[in-house]
Design an enzyme around this catalytic site. Structure first.
Site, PDB file in Angstrom:
ATOM      1  N   LYS A 108       0.819  -1.210   0.000  1.00 12.50           N
ATOM      2  CA  LYS A 108       0.000   0.000   0.000  1.00 12.50           C
ATOM      3  C   LYS A 108       0.863   1.274   0.000  1.00 12.50           C
ATOM      4  CE  LYS A 108      -4.133  -2.080   0.829  1.00 12.50           C
ATOM      5  NZ  LYS A 108      -3.835  -3.525   0.891  1.00 12.50           N
TER       6      LYS A 108
HETATM    7  C1  LIG Z   1      -4.417  -4.683   0.450  1.00 14.97           C
HETATM    8  C2  LIG Z   1      -3.616  -5.923   0.393  1.00 14.97           C
HETATM    9  C3  LIG Z   1      -3.860  -6.931  -0.559  1.00 14.97           C
HETATM   10  C4  LIG Z   1      -5.001  -6.836  -1.539  1.00 14.97           C
HETATM   11  O1  LIG Z   1      -4.840  -5.819  -2.491  1.00 14.97           O
HETATM   12  P1  LIG Z   1      -6.123  -5.259  -3.279  1.00 14.97           P
HETATM   13  O2  LIG Z   1      -5.624  -4.141  -4.086  1.00 14.97           O
HETATM   14  O3  LIG Z   1      -7.104  -4.842  -2.219  1.00 14.97           O
HETATM   15  O4  LIG Z   1      -6.632  -6.410  -4.090  1.00 14.97           O
HETATM   16  C5  LIG Z   1      -3.024  -8.031  -0.585  1.00 14.97           C
HETATM   17  N1  LIG Z   1      -2.025  -8.167   0.305  1.00 14.97           N
HETATM   18  C6  LIG Z   1      -1.756  -7.238   1.234  1.00 14.97           C
HETATM   19  C7  LIG Z   1      -0.647  -7.474   2.194  1.00 14.97           C
HETATM   20  C8  LIG Z   1      -2.533  -6.088   1.312  1.00 14.97           C
HETATM   21  O5  LIG Z   1      -2.259  -5.152   2.249  1.00 14.97           O
END
Ligand SMILES: *Cc1c(COP(=O)(O)O)cnc(C)c1O
Length: 475
Positions: free
Chosen positions: A88
């Site tokens: 993120k």
């Molecule tokens: C948010 C997240 C995901 C999923 O990503 P999306 O864009 O919501 O599909 C997968 N792994 C981790 C560690 C995340 O923080």
């Protein structure tokens, strides 16, 4: 704006007019490449180089920012070297600067309130990005029992004068739906403007989250070129651990602007609603929500799927609207056969049970000495299934979305190692001693910090909670 006034998501109408020099982007360094991608999608902003450099400089514990590791016959794109140890950061280190720039260009003088629901990683990454950014405030809501211990520590110990963090009883879907509804209600009643604010979101419903994520698909490709694993023009398949469908949609966008993407493999945990959709064409919410060891993917309502429906229906907004309404009223919707067929040309999907997740963490560590977090393990398992079933000629890149240290509990359990105590920091030490890889200092430093955010509320109280915060911030 996080959500469009009619409650739908903003989309780029189509990819037709986009000017993008793929070759030049692949040859460029990471900052230049990311700036090129952003400019292709948002030409009105001018150059992005400085914004990207300022966003990323000094915030990663790896010189390559998003290194690629070879693990057996797969390539792992590590996206977790940023400040909060999950992918993120790639977008949320940048989003505050993008919002400030947008306000400047539009001569907006109000402050921006970021309202965000988190399945664990968005919250911390968003706080990290927006903390003490002038002209902004942020409120993060997390499901009180749906995040890992370390994710929770990161959030409740967050500092920043403009930061609020609040637990919500229930699971992530409850939390996300309630926050979306609150967002719409506040705007409808024009409450934020009374206090000199406008609302935005740090969730991947905000289109500003998606664009920076497109860039690292190019970076992985560029890395494979450099190591001679492919030649320019060869297709590469990407396997993506998926929750809200934002990360994998960024891969779809990369393909649309010319990156030779073969297949996009959608990896789900026990919440396998997307896997079932790709098999049947029915998006069916009528099922139990599972709490798993990969909590950031514990999602049934994958927000960004709405955007895929838009593109795959050739921009049929009436179809998208009817489908979203049907999901709310009947708990499911389905897509026409020809649309499913077209989607299946690009997308494959596999789900991974809790037992398979544990076994994958163990196998990958014992065979290759590689430590994978549970989200990455879900994707590694999907990649294995995909390779067995489809025997693809293309190299396979697995997106690794979190540091194993962020989920020390689950990783140790999979490796059948016990720590000195149940304390999460002892668990990180235990993981360090078996792997020889240092725990990220941003996680270790949580140890001495104070809990600053203790609020936990029911989802019905979110609206009044936000209203109260707005009142206080004015005073
Ligand atoms: C948010 C997240 C995901 C999923 O990503 P999306 O864009 O919501 O599909 C997968 N792994 C981790 C560690 C995340 O923080």
């Amino acid at each position: 704006m996080g959500i469009a006034p009619d409650g739908g998501l903003f989309v780029l109408p189509n990819f037709d007019g986009i000017q993008f020099d793929v070759r030049a982007a692949l040859d460029a360094d990471l900052v230049t490449r990311t700036a090129m991608v952003l400019k292709a999608f948002m030409p009105a902003f001018g150059s992005f180089e400085n914004m990207v450099r300022e966003s990323y400089d000094g915030h990663f514990d790896h010189p390559e920012i998003t290194p690629v590791e070879k693990v057996g016959d797969k390539y792992v794109l590590e996206l977790f070297h940023g400040s909060t140890c999950a992918f993120k950061d790639m977008a949320l280190l940048f989003l505050p600067k993008l919002i400030r720039k947008a306000m400047e260009l539009k001569s907006i003088h109000e402050k921006v309130l970021i309202l965000t629901a988190t399945s664990g990683d968005t919250g911390t990454a968003a706080i990290n990005g927006f903390s003490d950014v002038e002209g902004t405030a942020i409120i993060v809501f997390y499901p009180s029992d749906g995040v890992s211990k370390i994710q929770k520590e990161q959030m409740i110990k967050s500092i920043g004068k403009n930061v609020s963090v609040c637990g919500v009883h229930g699971n992530f879907d409850d939390c996300q739906s309630a926050v979306k509804a609150t967002f719409a209600k506040l705007n409808e009643d024009r409450i934020p403007e009374k206090y000199g604010f406008r609302l935005s979101s740090a969730n991947s419903i905000n289109i500003g989250r998606l664009f920076p994520q497109v860039a690292y698909y190019f970076t992985a490709y560029s890395d494979l070129l450099k190591r001679g694993a492919i030649r320019y023009g060869d297709s590469v398949d990407y396997v993506v651990p998926t929750g809200n469908f934002g990360d994998i949609l960024a891969g779809y966008m990369a393909k649309k602007i010319g990156l030779p993407v073969g297949r996009l493999v959608c990896a789900s945990n026990a919440n396998r609603i997307l896997t079932d959709f790709f098999q049947t064409g029915v998006y069916d919410l009528r099922r139990e929500f599972e709490l798993t060891s990969s909590p950031s993917m514990d999602i049934l309502i994958s927000s960004n799927f709405e955007r895929l429906l838009y593109y795959e229906s050739n921009g049929d907004t009436a179809f998208v609207k009817t489908s979203m309404e049907k999901m709310k009223s009947d708990g499911y919707y389905n897509v026409p056969e020809n649309m499913l067929e077209s989607i299946r040309k690009t997308f494959f999907a596999y789900a991974c049970s809790e037992e398979e997740t544990r076994r994958t963490i163990q196998n990958v560590f014992e065979t290759y000495g590689y430590l994978a977090d549970p989200h990455t393990a879900v994707a590694l398992h999907a990649a294995e299934q995909y390779q067995k079933e489809c025997n693809p000629k293309n190299p396979v890149v697995v997106l690794s979305t979190a540091s194993p240290y962020k989920f020390s509990d689950a990783v140790l359990e999979s490796l059948r190692v016990t720590a000195d105590s149940d304390d999460i920091f002892d668990k990180m030490y235990a993981l360090e001693s078996i792997s020889g890889v240092h725990a990220p200092s941003s996680l270790m430093s949580l140890k001495g910090m104070e809990v600053l955010h203790k609020d936990v509320i029911d989802k019905e109280e979110i609206l009044s909670y936000v209203s109260r915060k707005l009142e206080q911030s004015e005073a």
